[in-house]
Write a protein that holds these residues in place. Structure first.
Motif, short mmCIF file in Angstrom:
data_model
loop_
_atom_site.label_atom_id
_atom_site.label_comp_id
_atom_site.label_asym_id
_atom_site.label_seq_id
_atom_site.Cartn_x
_atom_site.Cartn_y
_atom_site.Cartn_z
N LYS A 19 1.05 -1.19 0.00
CA LYS A 19 0.07 -0.03 0.11
C LYS A 19 0.88 1.29 0.21
O LYS A 19 1.87 1.19 0.82
N GLN A 24 -0.16 -1.91 5.90
CA GLN A 24 -0.68 -3.32 5.38
C GLN A 24 -1.87 -3.86 6.20
O GLN A 24 -2.51 -4.69 5.48
N ASN A 28 -8.64 -3.67 2.15
CA ASN A 28 -8.65 -2.83 1.26
C ASN A 28 -10.11 -2.15 1.16
O ASN A 28 -11.16 -2.85 1.43
#
Length: 116
Positions: A19, A24, A28
């Protein structure tokens, strides 16, 4: 060491690289779809109908239970009233003649019938 160890790589869609912000551990983001969790009118109507049926059954059961309790309370009250009346007449019989007490009973019954 002659055995070959098979290593499976994760699916291609799972790996998307690093990212940009370096976080991370966050999931998402997905597209915003406000209608995603809505149900159809038919399903909502069917659920409402089922809920109404359950509520009606609960109300019927509660009313039945309350009526049964009221019946028991009324029976107890009438038994107590009859017992008090018997005791009152027994007390009157100690003081007065028995025939006069019976006459008074009949007269009281007539008055009760006229009042109710």
């Amino acid at each position: 060491m002659s055995e070959a160890v098979e290593f499976e790589a994760p699916a291609a869609s799972a790996v998307k690289g690093m990212k940009k912000n370096g976080k991370q551990w966050h999931d998402n983001k997905t597209a915003f779809r406000p209608r995603a969790n809505q149900t159809s009118y038919e399903k909502r109507a069917a659920a409402d109908k089922a809920l109404a049926a359950v509520k009606a059954k609960e109300k019927e059961m509660k009313d039945e239970k309350a009526a049964d309790k009221q019946r028991r309370v009324d029976a107890i009250k009438t038994k107590r009233a009859a017992k008090e009346e018997r005791e009152r007449f027994a007390k009157m019989e100690e003081k007065m003649h028995k025939k006069r007490v019976e006459r008074l009973k009949r007269r009281e019954k007539r008055n009760k019938m006229l009042k109710s």
